[in-house]
Motif scaffolding. Structure first.
Motif, PDB file in Angstrom:
ATOM      1  N   ARG A 163       0.728  12.551   8.305  1.00 11.11           N
ATOM      2  CA  ARG A 163       1.537  11.642   7.502  1.00 11.11           C
ATOM      3  C   ARG A 163       3.026  11.858   7.766  1.00 11.11           C
ATOM      4  O   ARG A 163       3.806  10.942   7.634  1.00 11.11           O
TER       5      ARG A 163
ATOM      6  N   LYS B  42       0.845  -1.194   0.000  1.00  5.56           N
ATOM      7  CA  LYS B  42       0.000   0.000   0.000  1.00  5.56           C
ATOM      8  C   LYS B  42       0.883   1.246   0.000  1.00  5.56           C
ATOM      9  O   LYS B  42       1.916   1.302   0.659  1.00  5.56           O
TER      10      LYS B  42
ATOM     11  N   GLU C 137      -4.679   6.766  -3.184  1.00  5.00           N
ATOM     12  CA  GLU C 137      -4.228   5.586  -2.446  1.00  5.00           C
ATOM     13  C   GLU C 137      -4.099   4.382  -3.378  1.00  5.00           C
ATOM     14  O   GLU C 137      -4.980   4.140  -4.210  1.00  5.00           O
TER      15      GLU C 137
ATOM     16  N   SER D 152      -7.999  10.064  -0.503  1.00  5.01           N
ATOM     17  CA  SER D 152      -8.113  10.500   0.889  1.00  5.01           C
ATOM     18  C   SER D 152      -7.696  11.959   0.998  1.00  5.01           C
ATOM     19  O   SER D 152      -6.973  12.476   0.144  1.00  5.01           O
TER      20      SER D 152
ATOM     21  N   SER E 181       0.691   5.885  -0.771  1.00  2.32           N
ATOM     22  CA  SER E 181      -0.102   7.098  -0.969  1.00  2.32           C
ATOM     23  C   SER E 181       0.704   8.084  -1.801  1.00  2.32           C
ATOM     24  O   SER E 181       1.911   8.230  -1.600  1.00  2.32           O
TER      25      SER E 181
ATOM     26  N   TRP F 149      -4.672  12.759  -1.491  1.00  2.30           N
ATOM     27  CA  TRP F 149      -3.787  11.659  -1.885  1.00  2.30           C
ATOM     28  C   TRP F 149      -4.560  10.596  -2.660  1.00  2.30           C
ATOM     29  O   TRP F 149      -5.730  10.312  -2.360  1.00  2.30           O
TER      30      TRP F 149
ATOM     31  N   GLU G  99      -2.963   0.110  -3.817  1.00  5.46           N
ATOM     32  CA  GLU G  99      -2.547  -1.206  -3.338  1.00  5.46           C
ATOM     33  C   GLU G  99      -1.809  -1.846  -4.498  1.00  5.46           C
ATOM     34  O   GLU G  99      -2.417  -2.179  -5.514  1.00  5.46           O
TER      35      GLU G  99
END
Length: 237
Positions: free
Chosen positions: A129, A58, A140, A150, A60, A138, A142
């Motif tokens: 952060r 993950k 995001e 977000s 960002s 941001w 994966e």
């Protein structure tokens, strides 16, 4: 249960045979050259642990700065009426400046659609952060797949709510409860109902960010940011 595909997509079952993909029921995969798609496989069949870890990692990537304006689309009805103090925050956007690309939104813009401007605020303690990074928006990920958007915090118009909100869903719910009291439910797809402004003055739904890989030439801002993100993820574009 498999998720439902868009009407313009179809599943083609395949099987790897001697290093080449074949149609599961035999023969060549019946698709034209240049076609793109996804391969969904059981994790136990992946023979590269580093590759699997990369797919699940993950991350960002900041795409907008603190102070960015967003517009929330709401359906405004005259009954029950909204007071003057709340009504003064309602805005209209010319239809030619609103993207209604069906790839990104089903909401559309109707004659009774009005917009509320909200602003991306500073980071809050639960959204911190780093010690130096300012607020923003941001994308995001994966692995190599965009998963959502977000924000650090959101500032709503004066008189709606005094505190800053750090969730797109919470912001939409608060505004819907205030401006759409006739609705039984005050939830909705924030990616279709919240818009950001492109460099060319066109307002696009946030789904464009979440689906950055299919952003068109008209979405210049995210297209340029997407190149930077791909470089960070070691993707070829």
């Amino acid at each position: 249960m498999m998720s439902k595909l868009p009407e313009d997509k179809v599943r083609v079952p395949v099987k790897l045979v001697d290093g080449r993909w074949e149609f599961f029921y035999g023969g060549k995969v019946p698709v034209s050259d240049g076609a793109t798609g996804e391969i969904v496989v059981d994790k136990r069949h992946l023979n590269d642990d580093d590759f699997l870890a990369r797919l699940k990692k993950k991350s960002s990537h900041k795409i907008m700065d603190q102070g960015t304006r967003l517009m929330v689309a709401l359906n405004i009805k005259t009954d029950p009426r909204i007071g003057k103090e709340l009504s003064k925050h309602l805005k209209t956007i010319p239809s030619g400046l609103i993207s209604i690309d069906k790839r990104f939104t089903r909401f559309g813009v109707q004659p009774h659609t009005r917009f509320i401007e909200i602003t991306v605020g500073a980071k809050t303690p639960n959204r911190q952060r780093s010690r130096t990074e300012e607020g923003g928006i941001w994308l995001e990920f994966e692995g190599m797949e965009p998963q959502g958007v977000s924000v650090s915090s959101l500032i709503l118009p004066e008189g709606v709510i005094d505190q800053r909100i750090d969730s797109l869903n919470h912001a939409f719910t608060v505004l819907s409860e205030t401006y759409e009291p006739w609705r039984q439910s005050h939830t909705g797809s924030v990616y279709e109902r919240i818009f950001y402004e492109e460099e060319n003055g066109i307002w696009n739904p946030l789904n464009v960010l979440r689906n950055a890989t299919i952003a068109s030439e008209e979405q210049n801002m995210i297209r340029k940011r997407w190149k930077d993100i791909c470089a960070q993820l070691n993707l070829d574009i």
